[in-house]
Enzyme design. Sequence first.
Site, PDB file in Angstrom:
ATOM      1  N   HIS A  85       1.026  -1.312  -0.298  1.00  0.00           N
ATOM      2  CA  HIS A  85      -0.041   0.468  -0.291  1.00  0.00           C
ATOM      3  C   HIS A  85       0.559   1.481   0.420  1.00  0.00           C
ATOM      4  O   HIS A  85       0.346   2.611  -0.338  1.00  0.00           O
ATOM      5  CB  HIS A  85      -0.758   0.053   1.539  1.00  0.00           C
ATOM      6  CG  HIS A  85      -1.988  -0.930   1.069  1.00  0.00           C
ATOM      7  ND1 HIS A  85      -3.616  -0.321   1.016  1.00  0.00           N
ATOM      8  CD2 HIS A  85      -1.851  -1.965   1.071  1.00  0.00           C
ATOM      9  CE1 HIS A  85      -4.073  -1.446   0.862  1.00  0.00           C
ATOM     10  NE2 HIS A  85      -3.448  -2.936   1.064  1.00  0.00           N
TER      11      HIS A  85
ATOM     12  N   ASP B 170       3.622   9.992  -0.920  1.00  0.00           N
ATOM     13  CA  ASP B 170       2.528   8.633  -0.405  1.00  0.00           C
ATOM     14  C   ASP B 170       2.103   7.650  -0.904  1.00  0.00           C
ATOM     15  O   ASP B 170       2.415   8.267  -2.251  1.00  0.00           O
ATOM     16  CB  ASP B 170       0.934  10.055  -0.195  1.00  0.00           C
ATOM     17  CG  ASP B 170       0.544   9.371   0.230  1.00  0.00           C
ATOM     18  OD1 ASP B 170       0.352   8.209   1.222  1.00  0.00           O
ATOM     19  OD2 ASP B 170      -0.483  10.871   0.994  1.00  0.00           O
TER      20      ASP B 170
HETATM   21  O1  F6P Z   1      -0.518   1.615   4.174  1.00  0.00           O
HETATM   22  C1  F6P Z   1      -0.380   2.938   5.214  1.00  0.00           C
HETATM   23  C2  F6P Z   1      -0.925   1.987   6.387  1.00  0.00           C
HETATM   24  O2  F6P Z   1      -0.858   0.966   6.907  1.00  0.00           O
HETATM   25  C3  F6P Z   1      -2.911   1.937   6.407  1.00  0.00           C
HETATM   26  O3  F6P Z   1      -2.839   0.964   5.998  1.00  0.00           O
HETATM   27  C4  F6P Z   1      -3.349   2.624   7.940  1.00  0.00           C
HETATM   28  O4  F6P Z   1      -4.192   3.432   7.880  1.00  0.00           O
HETATM   29  C5  F6P Z   1      -2.257   3.813   7.716  1.00  0.00           C
HETATM   30  O5  F6P Z   1      -1.042   3.028   7.819  1.00  0.00           O
HETATM   31  C6  F6P Z   1      -2.165   3.886   9.657  1.00  0.00           C
HETATM   32  O6  F6P Z   1      -1.626   2.906  10.143  1.00  0.00           O
HETATM   33  P1  F6P Z   1      -1.234   1.720  11.589  1.00  0.00           P
HETATM   34  O7  F6P Z   1      -2.098   2.847  12.178  1.00  0.00           O
HETATM   35  O8  F6P Z   1      -2.104   0.982  11.394  1.00  0.00           O
HETATM   36  O9  F6P Z   1       0.528   2.682  11.969  1.00  0.00           O
END
Ligand code: F6P
Length: 491
Positions: free
Chosen positions: A167, A377
Amino acid sequence: MNTVKTGTHDFVVVANRLPVDRVTLEDGTAAWRTSPGGLVSALHPLMQASTGAWVGWHGAENEVLEPFHEDSIDLVPVPLSSADVRLYYEGFSNSTLWPLYHDVIVPPEFHRTWWVAYREVNARFARAAAGTAAPGATVWVHDYQLQLVPKMLRDLRPDLTIGYFDHIPFPSTDLFAQLPWRSRILEGLLGADLIGFQRASDTANFLTSVKRFLGLTPRKGEVRRPGSGRSSRAQTHPISIDAAKIADLAASPAVQDRARQIREELGNPETVLLGVDRLDYTKGIRHRLKAYAELLEDRALSVGQACLLQIASPSREKVDSYQQLREEVEGTVGRINGEYDSLAHTAVRYLHHSYPTEEMVALYLAADVMLVTPLRDGMNLVAKEYVQARFDGGGRLVLSEFAGAADQLGSAVIVNPHDIDGLKAGILEAVNMEPTEAKRRLVSMRRNVQDHDVARWSRRFLASLQETQDDDASPHPGGPGAAGTPEGGAR
Ligand code: F6P
């Protein structure tokens, strides 16, 4: 809540977090509620159509839970101890990989103890997935926290079809080179049959690293492992949003009333500028504030006529670099407001909160100019949600070229957030854009988002994953459609 029979699921999603939040009901009892993300809504129908399960951490430290069933999904919780959270989540995932994969905006830290914890927790996720999947099942692993899972799972369960989606950005090879465990990460990912990335540049970076650090030569996105008879494909699959859900909310009279109320609460300025971000150094909030303050200083904008509404949702609050960022951002907001506020009006309305999707859509409708200006990003779904919400054709999007969304939303005002003069010019261009021009751009961006929503994204990824199996079974592996960038050409 029903009990969940393990080893029977033919579609298994594996992600660091389960798609549920714990809530307290009116009678004081605890319950689970499905979290509102696009990934969940895209996968929900697939989970229901097949025997689906989701493997992930439930968010509480030192708590071991049995698998349970919530909102038609079987959930398999993976426990994390306090030490795991410190070393695997805050440490290796968010203080090594996150900054390294986001252009080293803050310096990544490399600690062997963090790496050991990352390996151990990845092995735990792999075992949980292996125990959940039925014979021949499809398993879809998500994101940078779990890059070792594909290979670990392949070793435990060679019968599975395994996909992985990244992601976040995949870094350039010269940055990735810093990682002491770079080859192990690449090996981990190559356990998957299909490895998906957000941007064509991420896919290219990954393949270049595979060549440089593993000595393998990818052909048309396909990496063959000599001696094993196995191959993996790398492809570009840009993620998107639940477009219908955002459109429905934007059409709701209650949400539209709330949007009017938000403008009133801000004192009905001519121009509402909006930033909505996790409070993360990748999001470019400091650069955005600097540009805005200079526009006030230059008198290109004035308080009362314009207002910047900055929502910064709390994130990773125990990590040093996030604590430091919060102090800097809040200090800067205080200085700007101290300098430019009047008794009646504020320059920056700053809110350190998270909001439900309804409120987010009301904010989108209230904003004349949306500022999505990250330094780096993977995608940025706020940009896609904003254009989709603006059915009225009234919004203007300022978008960083370093967000994956720039590949699909090329009609935005595209900026380089490091170039403060360019960023200021981009903001002014959006503020002063003729309504007909703003509408023309929005229509084209909305069409793109509507045609490429998250349901299509997951369908395409899973179809490409299935093709890897079909091609493996056919006498001509690597034939047409076997590799490359199925979504890449469209952008
Ligand atoms: O892809 C980045 C991500 O892991 C998202 O899935 C998530 O919304 C964001 O970062 C925040 O993730 P976390 O609060 O689990 O660190």
